[in-house]
Structure formats: structure tokens, C-alpha cells
Design a protein around this motif. Structure first.
Motif, PDB file in Angstrom:
ATOM      1  N   LEU A 180       0.840  -1.198   0.000  1.00  0.00           N
ATOM      2  CA  LEU A 180       0.000   0.000   0.000  1.00  0.00           C
ATOM      3  C   LEU A 180       0.877   1.251   0.000  1.00  0.00           C
ATOM      4  O   LEU A 180       1.908   1.302   0.664  1.00  0.00           O
ATOM      5  N   GLU A 181       0.425   2.270  -0.733  1.00  0.00           N
ATOM      6  CA  GLU A 181       1.181   3.513  -0.846  1.00  0.00           C
ATOM      7  C   GLU A 181       0.578   4.603   0.033  1.00  0.00           C
ATOM      8  O   GLU A 181      -0.638   4.661   0.236  1.00  0.00           O
ATOM      9  N   LEU A 182       1.433   5.478   0.533  1.00  0.00           N
ATOM     10  CA  LEU A 182       0.988   6.610   1.341  1.00  0.00           C
ATOM     11  C   LEU A 182       0.529   7.738   0.431  1.00  0.00           C
ATOM     12  O   LEU A 182       1.210   8.080  -0.543  1.00  0.00           O
ATOM     13  N   ASP A 183      -0.624   8.315   0.722  1.00  0.00           N
ATOM     14  CA  ASP A 183      -1.092   9.499   0.006  1.00  0.00           C
ATOM     15  C   ASP A 183      -0.508  10.715   0.705  1.00  0.00           C
ATOM     16  O   ASP A 183      -1.027  11.168   1.737  1.00  0.00           O
ATOM     17  N   GLU A 184       0.570  11.239   0.169  1.00  0.00           N
ATOM     18  CA  GLU A 184       1.293  12.345   0.797  1.00  0.00           C
ATOM     19  C   GLU A 184       0.431  13.598   0.917  1.00  0.00           C
ATOM     20  O   GLU A 184       0.529  14.346   1.902  1.00  0.00           O
ATOM     21  N   GLU A 185      -0.426  13.846  -0.066  1.00  0.00           N
ATOM     22  CA  GLU A 185      -1.268  15.045  -0.039  1.00  0.00           C
ATOM     23  C   GLU A 185      -2.320  14.950   1.060  1.00  0.00           C
ATOM     24  O   GLU A 185      -2.582  15.930   1.766  1.00  0.00           O
ATOM     25  N   VAL A 186      -2.930  13.785   1.206  1.00  0.00           N
ATOM     26  CA  VAL A 186      -3.904  13.601   2.279  1.00  0.00           C
ATOM     27  C   VAL A 186      -3.216  13.717   3.634  1.00  0.00           C
ATOM     28  O   VAL A 186      -3.733  14.359   4.557  1.00  0.00           O
ATOM     29  N   PHE A 187      -2.054  13.095   3.761  1.00  0.00           N
ATOM     30  CA  PHE A 187      -1.306  13.158   5.020  1.00  0.00           C
ATOM     31  C   PHE A 187      -0.996  14.601   5.399  1.00  0.00           C
ATOM     32  O   PHE A 187      -1.226  15.023   6.544  1.00  0.00           O
ATOM     33  N   ALA A 188      -0.498  15.389   4.449  1.00  0.00           N
ATOM     34  CA  ALA A 188      -0.170  16.792   4.720  1.00  0.00           C
ATOM     35  C   ALA A 188      -1.421  17.581   5.078  1.00  0.00           C
ATOM     36  O   ALA A 188      -1.411  18.404   6.004  1.00  0.00           O
ATOM     37  N   SER A 189      -2.517  17.318   4.370  1.00  0.00           N
ATOM     38  CA  SER A 189      -3.772  18.032   4.624  1.00  0.00           C
ATOM     39  C   SER A 189      -4.304  17.724   6.013  1.00  0.00           C
ATOM     40  O   SER A 189      -4.778  18.617   6.732  1.00  0.00           O
ATOM     41  N   GLU A 190      -4.211  16.473   6.419  1.00  0.00           N
ATOM     42  CA  GLU A 190      -4.698  16.092   7.746  1.00  0.00           C
ATOM     43  C   GLU A 190      -3.819  16.656   8.853  1.00  0.00           C
ATOM     44  O   GLU A 190      -4.320  17.077   9.900  1.00  0.00           O
ATOM     45  N   MET A 191      -2.522  16.656   8.640  1.00  0.00           N
ATOM     46  CA  MET A 191      -1.621  17.185   9.657  1.00  0.00           C
ATOM     47  C   MET A 191      -1.859  18.677   9.895  1.00  0.00           C
ATOM     48  O   MET A 191      -1.681  19.182  11.013  1.00  0.00           O
ATOM     49  N   GLU A 192      -2.290  19.385   8.855  1.00  0.00           N
ATOM     50  CA  GLU A 192      -2.554  20.825   8.998  1.00  0.00           C
ATOM     51  C   GLU A 192      -3.818  21.098   9.791  1.00  0.00           C
ATOM     52  O   GLU A 192      -3.999  22.199  10.304  1.00  0.00           O
ATOM     53  N   THR A 193      -4.722  20.118   9.868  1.00  0.00           N
ATOM     54  CA  THR A 193      -6.019  20.322  10.536  1.00  0.00           C
ATOM     55  C   THR A 193      -6.221  19.321  11.676  1.00  0.00           C
ATOM     56  O   THR A 193      -7.361  18.986  12.006  1.00  0.00           O
ATOM     57  N   ASN A 194      -5.132  18.887  12.286  1.00  0.00           N
ATOM     58  CA  ASN A 194      -5.170  17.771  13.226  1.00  0.00           C
ATOM     59  C   ASN A 194      -5.186  18.201  14.695  1.00  0.00           C
ATOM     60  O   ASN A 194      -4.810  17.415  15.565  1.00  0.00           O
ATOM     61  N   LEU A 195      -5.612  19.409  14.971  1.00  0.00           N
ATOM     62  CA  LEU A 195      -5.515  19.930  16.328  1.00  0.00           C
ATOM     63  C   LEU A 195      -6.322  19.108  17.334  1.00  0.00           C
ATOM     64  O   LEU A 195      -5.894  18.918  18.476  1.00  0.00           O
ATOM     65  N   ARG A 196      -7.478  18.617  16.921  1.00  0.00           N
ATOM     66  CA  ARG A 196      -8.307  17.858  17.862  1.00  0.00           C
ATOM     67  C   ARG A 196      -7.626  16.552  18.265  1.00  0.00           C
ATOM     68  O   ARG A 196      -7.588  16.196  19.449  1.00  0.00           O
ATOM     69  N   ASN A 197      -7.078  15.830  17.300  1.00  0.00           N
ATOM     70  CA  ASN A 197      -6.372  14.594  17.642  1.00  0.00           C
ATOM     71  C   ASN A 197      -5.132  14.865  18.480  1.00  0.00           C
ATOM     72  O   ASN A 197      -4.796  14.085  19.382  1.00  0.00           O
ATOM     73  N   MET A 198      -4.439  15.967  18.207  1.00  0.00           N
ATOM     74  CA  MET A 198      -3.292  16.333  19.027  1.00  0.00           C
ATOM     75  C   MET A 198      -3.728  16.606  20.464  1.00  0.00           C
ATOM     76  O   MET A 198      -3.068  16.202  21.424  1.00  0.00           O
ATOM     77  N   GLY A 199      -4.879  17.284  20.606  1.00  0.00           N
ATOM     78  CA  GLY A 199      -5.410  17.547  21.945  1.00  0.00           C
ATOM     79  C   GLY A 199      -5.803  16.268  22.657  1.00  0.00           C
ATOM     80  O   GLY A 199      -5.545  16.108  23.863  1.00  0.00           O
ATOM     81  N   ILE A 200      -6.426  15.326  21.926  1.00  0.00           N
ATOM     82  CA  ILE A 200      -6.799  14.039  22.518  1.00  0.00           C
ATOM     83  C   ILE A 200      -5.550  13.287  22.975  1.00  0.00           C
ATOM     84  O   ILE A 200      -5.524  12.705  24.067  1.00  0.00           O
ATOM     85  N   ALA A 201      -4.505  13.311  22.139  1.00  0.00           N
ATOM     86  CA  ALA A 201      -3.270  12.609  22.499  1.00  0.00           C
ATOM     87  C   ALA A 201      -2.637  13.203  23.756  1.00  0.00           C
ATOM     88  O   ALA A 201      -2.155  12.465  24.628  1.00  0.00           O
ATOM     89  N   ARG A 202      -2.643  14.516  23.865  1.00  0.00           N
ATOM     90  CA  ARG A 202      -2.095  15.151  25.073  1.00  0.00           C
ATOM     91  C   ARG A 202      -2.939  14.823  26.301  1.00  0.00           C
ATOM     92  O   ARG A 202      -2.405  14.618  27.394  1.00  0.00           O
ATOM     93  N   LEU A 203      -4.253  14.778  26.130  1.00  0.00           N
ATOM     94  CA  LEU A 203      -5.135  14.421  27.240  1.00  0.00           C
ATOM     95  C   LEU A 203      -4.858  12.989  27.692  1.00  0.00           C
ATOM     96  O   LEU A 203      -4.788  12.710  28.902  1.00  0.00           O
ATOM     97  N   LEU A 204      -4.679  12.077  26.737  1.00  0.00           N
ATOM     98  CA  LEU A 204      -4.358  10.694  27.089  1.00  0.00           C
ATOM     99  C   LEU A 204      -3.015  10.608  27.807  1.00  0.00           C
ATOM    100  O   LEU A 204      -2.847   9.815  28.736  1.00  0.00           O
TER     101      LEU A 204
END
Length: 348
Positions: A180-204
Motif C-alpha cells: 500500500l502507498e501513502l497518500d502524501e497530499e492527504v497526510f499533509a492536509s490532515e496534519m494541517e487540521t489535526n488539532l483535535r487529535n493532538m489535543g486528545i493525544a495530550r489528554l491521554l
């Protein structure tokens, strides 16, 4: 599609659709190849014109998806495959990766430790809920919501981030039977809008459920969600779980039968988020959805059904995918709760 509200949203459903042959039940095998092809073509035609739902837009790259894309694939536990529509269209696996990464980590750490560390109960709240963590004393509850998935990814074996990613990438590719190949564009797009998951990870991390860098865990989780698949890939991945962890096409044992059992149990009760009860009641199979529009469902011992259609309902599940899967489950006898004694079997 806008952010999901912090309240349960029931899955859409419709009245009973036709009557399957009495022999088409979850015991035994799939119907004939000719019947499977006919029903899949009929199902695709039935729902291709459905315009309900909206393409996810909180990840910018996903918003570019064509709402008319619609593919269906079925892979049997014996290695047969059937497809109709946009079955070759690639899309990012997104949250469907949670089930398969969970399987890989279960294989490494075992049944009891994963149940203790991650949990198996439904939160009854949306996939990205922070409230679910706080309401449950900081526990993740299950691996199919983002909190549990982040904690699971944090447990992936490896001494370095590169080794952890290689473990995930090789494992998911083994499920699919191809690299399977990584979709670099999707990955970059998600990382730019990933604040909620980052907050969840810090809470955990604050509750002691992530002991390593939560930002790197979030990055690793986002990377696994950005792998590109087709419905044919997903069906083969699901068929591997249906076949007790052995890929029916390649013959490779990816995980053990015990791990497959555990993963399917968790998918059945939590794989469709707060709509999981409706899903199990209407479809009767373990399933997992992703916000790119994919859904994979598994009939143990028989095979796996995968659908792809980007427009989602309020719970983040593909509208066409839900309808098509329910219809095919009914017509092909995939519902686990419709089993009956077969002619010629001895009474006990």
C-alpha cells in the motif's frame, strides 16, 4: 461536512428489501458466483443515484472527492473476488485502519493486555469525542474511536518511529496482499487540521495512557490513515479476518485466529461509532467505516464486503455504503444472526 455534534446520531435505515432464498444464511458458504454478481450489479444500480449525505470537508483534501464515486467489492474466504462500479478508485483508508492496526498490536501484546489497556466498550459518542475520555475517568474505552486508536498506535512495537511505521505499513500491506502507498497530499492536509487529535493525544498522556511523545503518536496515526486503498483492497483485508487471519489470496498468516476473533468482536460493537447498535441490528456483521467514504464488513468464514462512496451521514458513515451493505447482507445471507439449521444436518 461540518464537525460532528457531541451527541449520538442513529444510522439511517429503510424497510425490508425483498426476501432472500432460505438457503442463503450465514452458515455454510456464499451463494453461487453468478448469483453474487447479479445481486451486486442490482445493488449498485439501486443506490448509485442516491444523493443524500455530504462529502467530508473538515480535511481539505477529502473535500475534493467526487460525490458520484461508488464502488462495491466482495472477497470470499476462499480467494474469489467480485467487484462493481468504482472498485479500482483509490482513496485514503482513514479510520478503517484502526481495526487492522489494532489486530497487529493484539498479535504482539495479547488479548488480556489489550483489553485492559484499550478497552472494548462503545462510548455512545462521536469518534473524535473528548467528552468520552473525561466521562470514563481518562480511559479510552475502545480502539475504534480516535482516543483508543491513538493509544493503540502508541503501543506499536519498534525502537524508533521508523520501525513503528514500518511495522504498521508492512502489516496493513500484508492484510491487503499488496504494498500500500501513502497518500502524501492527504497526510499533509490532515496534519494541517489535526488539532483535535493532538489535543486528545495530550489528554491521554495526562492520564498515563500514552507514555511516549503524543505529537509523534498523532503523526504516526495520521500516516496510517493516509494509506491508499481500493474497495478490492479492503475486501481482501476483511477476508483475511474472515479466514482467521490468513490472507486467502496470498496464503500469508497475518494474525492468529484468536486475534481475528477479538478484532471482529470489537468491530461488531464499536466499528460504526455511536450508530453501531443500529448497524448490528440492521446489517448483522462486524464493520468499520472511514470518513473518506469506505466501509468494510466481515462475515466470518464466508468473506468480506467493502464499499466506497464519499457522501457521509451525520455520524460520519457513507450513506450509499450503509444502504448497499445492508441490502447485500440481506440478499447474500451474510447477517450473523440469521443462521438456521441446514438440510441434512443431524439433530443433537
Amino acid at each position: 461536512m461540518t464537525a460532528h455534534p457531541e451527541n449520538p446520531v442513529p444510522s439511517s435505515h429503510e424497510p425490508e428489501l425483498g426476501h432472500p432464498d432460505e438457503s442463503v444464511v450465514s452458515t455454510g458458504h456464499l451463494p453461487s458466483a453468478e448469483f453474487v454478481r447479479e445481486i451486486m450489479r442490482e445493488t449498485h444500480a439501486r443506490y448509485a443515484g442516491l444523493t443524500d449525505g455530504a462529502v467530508a470537508d473538515y480535511i481539505p483534501k477529502l473535500a475534493e472527492a467526487d460525490p458520484d464515486w461508488f464502488g462495491i467489492s466482495l472477497a470470499s474466504a476462499t480467494g474469489r473476488s467480485f467487484s462493481v462500479g468504482d472498485a479500482q478508485q483509490e482513496f485514503s483508508i482513514q479510520s478503517i485502519s484502526k481495526a487492522f492496526v489494532y489486530a497487529l498490536v493484539c498479535e504482539s501484546l495479547g488479548h488480556d493486555l489489550m483489553r485492559e489497556r484499550i478497552g472494548v466498550n462503545n462510548t455512545g459518542l462521536p469518534f473524535n469525542s473528548v467528552m468520552a475520555i473525561e466521562l470514563n475517568g481518562g480511559h479510552t474505552m475502545n480502539p475504534m474511536v480516535n482516543a483508543g486508536a491513538l493509544a493503540t498506535t502508541g503501543l506499536v512495537p519498534g525502537d524508533s518511529w521508523e520501525e513503528k511505521w514500518d511495522y504498521i505499513h508492512r502489516g496493513l500491506s500484508a492484510f491487503a496482499g499488496r504494498d500500500l502507498e501513502l497518500d502524501e497530499e492527504v497526510f499533509a492536509s490532515e496534519m494541517e487540521t489535526n488539532l483535535r487529535n493532538m489535543g486528545i493525544a495530550r489528554l491521554l498522556q495526562s492520564y498515563g495512557h500514552i507514555s511516549i511523545d503524543p505529537m509523534r503518536v498523532t503523526e504516526l496515526y495520521t500516516r496510517q490513515c493516509s494509506l491508499r486503498v481500493t474497495t478490492e483492497d479492503l475486501a481482501r483485508m476483511g477476508a483475511t479476518l474472515a479466514d482467521g487471519g490468513t490472507n486467502p489470496v496470498t496464503g500469508a498468516e497475518v494474525v492468529s485466529p484468536a486475534v481475528s476473533r477479538d478484532v471482529l468482536a470489537v468491530m461488531a460493537t464499536t466499528g460504526m461509532y455511536e450508530a453501531s447498535g443500529d448497524w448490528l441490528f440492521e446489517v448483522g456483521m462486524p464493520g468499520k467505516s472511514g470518513v473518506a467514504g469506505g466501509i468494510v464488513t466481515i462475515a466470518p468464514g464466508k468473506g468480506s464486503l467493502a464499499t466506497f462512496s464519499p457522501p457521509l451521514d451525520a455520524a460520519g458513515n457513507s450513506v450509499r455504503g450503509i444502504r448497499a451493505t445492508r441490502h447485500l447482507s440481506h440478499m447474500l445471507g451474510l447477517n450473523l444472526f440469521s443462521s438456521t439449521a441446514q438440510p441434512g444436518t443431524a439433530a443433537v
